[in-house]
Design a protein around this motif. Structure first.
Motif, PDB file in Angstrom:
ATOM      1  N   ALA A  23      -3.513   0.067   5.439  1.00 51.55           N
ATOM      2  CA  ALA A  23      -2.431   1.040   5.596  1.00 51.55           C
ATOM      3  C   ALA A  23      -1.110   0.462   5.097  1.00 51.55           C
ATOM      4  O   ALA A  23      -0.293   1.172   4.498  1.00 51.55           O
ATOM      5  CB  ALA A  23      -2.321   1.450   7.067  1.00 51.55           C
ATOM      6  N   ILE A  24      -0.893  -0.828   5.335  1.00 51.63           N
ATOM      7  CA  ILE A  24       0.313  -1.477   4.816  1.00 51.63           C
ATOM      8  C   ILE A  24       0.316  -1.425   3.295  1.00 51.63           C
ATOM      9  O   ILE A  24       1.305  -1.045   2.658  1.00 51.63           O
ATOM     10  CB  ILE A  24       0.394  -2.940   5.297  1.00 51.63           C
ATOM     11  N   LYS A  25      -0.809  -1.812   2.699  1.00 54.99           N
ATOM     12  CA  LYS A  25      -0.915  -1.830   1.239  1.00 54.99           C
ATOM     13  C   LYS A  25      -0.672  -0.445   0.660  1.00 54.99           C
ATOM     14  O   LYS A  25       0.045  -0.294  -0.347  1.00 54.99           O
ATOM     15  CB  LYS A  25      -2.312  -2.323   0.850  1.00 54.99           C
ATOM     16  N   ALA A  26      -1.233   0.580   1.297  1.00 53.29           N
ATOM     17  CA  ALA A  26      -1.050   1.948   0.808  1.00 53.29           C
ATOM     18  C   ALA A  26       0.399   2.398   0.953  1.00 53.29           C
ATOM     19  O   ALA A  26       0.967   3.019   0.053  1.00 53.29           O
ATOM     20  CB  ALA A  26      -1.977   2.895   1.556  1.00 53.29           C
ATOM     21  N   GLY A  27       1.010   2.084   2.084  1.00 54.34           N
ATOM     22  CA  GLY A  27       2.375   2.523   2.339  1.00 54.34           C
ATOM     23  C   GLY A  27       3.415   1.825   1.486  1.00 54.34           C
ATOM     24  O   GLY A  27       4.502   2.364   1.246  1.00 54.34           O
ATOM     25  N   LEU A  28       3.086   0.624   0.996  1.00 56.05           N
ATOM     26  CA  LEU A  28       4.055  -0.121   0.193  1.00 56.05           C
ATOM     27  C   LEU A  28       4.356   0.557  -1.139  1.00 56.05           C
ATOM     28  O   LEU A  28       5.359   0.239  -1.781  1.00 56.05           O
ATOM     29  CB  LEU A  28       3.540  -1.546  -0.057  1.00 56.05           C
ATOM     30  N   SER A  29       3.512   1.488  -1.545  1.00 55.52           N
ATOM     31  CA  SER A  29       3.796   2.241  -2.768  1.00 55.52           C
ATOM     32  C   SER A  29       4.874   3.290  -2.536  1.00 55.52           C
ATOM     33  O   SER A  29       5.427   3.841  -3.491  1.00 55.52           O
ATOM     34  CB  SER A  29       2.526   2.924  -3.271  1.00 55.52           C
ATOM     35  N   ALA A  30       5.193   3.555  -1.263  1.00 51.51           N
ATOM     36  CA  ALA A  30       6.171   4.594  -0.938  1.00 51.51           C
ATOM     37  C   ALA A  30       7.426   4.051  -0.259  1.00 51.51           C
ATOM     38  O   ALA A  30       8.479   4.688  -0.303  1.00 51.51           O
ATOM     39  CB  ALA A  30       5.525   5.650  -0.031  1.00 51.51           C
ATOM     40  N   PHE A  31       7.331   2.889   0.386  1.00 49.49           N
ATOM     41  CA  PHE A  31       8.445   2.342   1.158  1.00 49.49           C
ATOM     42  C   PHE A  31       8.879   0.986   0.621  1.00 49.49           C
ATOM     43  O   PHE A  31       8.030   0.191   0.188  1.00 49.49           O
ATOM     44  CB  PHE A  31       8.030   2.120   2.622  1.00 49.49           C
TER      45      PHE A  31
END
Length: 309
Positions: A23-31
């Motif tokens: 989830a961190i890896k996925a969210g880093l594309s947005a935040f």
């Protein structure tokens, strides 16, 4: 029945914390990374504070030692750990990050040796620590000629996260303020979130840089509510039922869930070096905690025998 319940909760916690790396890896594309971590604990801190108000005898820290424990938790366990982790995971896979973080229980023993005199370390324990460090080297595969290269620096940052968490765990034990764990976690989360907002501003991150999307929302919600709030509630319950030795094993099951979910959702592939590093770190943990684990085996066998009747 209680044995199956504990096993189910243990696997649920491992899944929550392992998939959190994805989830961190996925969210880093947005935040922006540090702002992402701060927002996670804005939400999780409020949820945990509500839980502390309902369950703890004292939902506010009292006295200098209790506030000192909260301060250590905010700086090391929340702010430093997650800032390093979120920035580092921009350049490494979810599984590799989870494997490096699984070194935390081994590093905890290193710091305990210096700060807690009663924590003695034998030659076998030293070998366990060395084996754990070999595992991290296997994952990072650092090239001395390009130690700060783009491929190596992220792993070093994740290692710094593991160091921060291990040191924070030992220092809070050293202070020994007897603050209730729910209260400590709630205020540490809120304090750590505040510190990360300051760091985020210092790095030039801003809310304008956030790309709001369904991926951004689910990753933030999952990390805040699932991995943090629900995860820590399960952790508290298992800590009381199983004790600290068995609960440490979560660190070694979580990378398996991180690898599976990373492959399913992000198409990440676990290479042989990452798998070898995980085995070394786990073997190091077993060497260090061999006596405690040996004491637990008869109790587990008795519990399993009782559940089968």
């Amino acid at each position: 029945m209680s044995t199956y319940r504990n096993l189910g909760l243990f696997l649920a916690l491992s899944a929550l914390w392992g998939s959190a790396f994805v989830a961190i890896k996925a969210g880093l594309s947005a935040f922006p990374p540090v702002l992402f971590a701060a927002l996670r604990y804005d939400v999780a801190g409020v949820v945990m504070l509500g839980y502390a108000v309902l369950r703890a005898n004292s939902w506010r820290p009292r006295g200098r030692d209790e506030w000192a424990t909260v301060a250590v938790g905010a700086v090391l366990l929340i702010a430093a750990y997650h800032a390093f982790l979120f920035v580092g995971e921009q350049g490494t896979t979810s599984a590799a990050a989870a494997v490096i973080v699984s070194l935390s229980p081994v590093l905890t023993t290193v710091f305990a040796r210096g700060l807690l005199p009663e924590e003695r370390l034998s030659a076998v324990g030293v070998a366990g620590i060395a084996l754990g460090l070999v595992g991290v080297v296997a994952v990072a595969q650092p090239d001395p000629a390009t130690l700060l290269a783009r491929e190596t620096l992220p792993q070093l940052l994740v290692f710094a996260a593991a160091l921060s968490f291990a040191l924070g765990s030992v220092v809070t034990t050293y202070i020994d303020a007897r603050v209730e764990i729910e209260t400590m976690e709630a205020w540490s989360m809120l304090g750590g979130a505040g510190l990360m907002h300051v760091v985020s501003l210092g790095l030039g991150e801003s809310f304008a840089a956030i790309t709001w999307s369904s991926t951004a929302l689910w990753s933030l919600a999952y990390l805040s509510v699932g991995a943090s709030a629900v995860g820590f509630l399960i952790y508290f319950d298992l800590l009381e039922r199983l004790g600290p030795v068995e609960i440490n094993l979560v660190s070694y099951v979580a990378p398996l869930f991180a690898a599976v979910t990373g492959f399913l959702f992000l198409e990440e592939v676990v290479d042989g070096w990452t798998a070898a590093g995980f085995c070394c770190i786990f073997a190091g943990f077993v060497l260090i905690k061999r006596r405690a684990l040996a004491r637990e085996i008869p109790r587990l066998q008795a519990a399993l025998s009782g559940s089968e009747k």
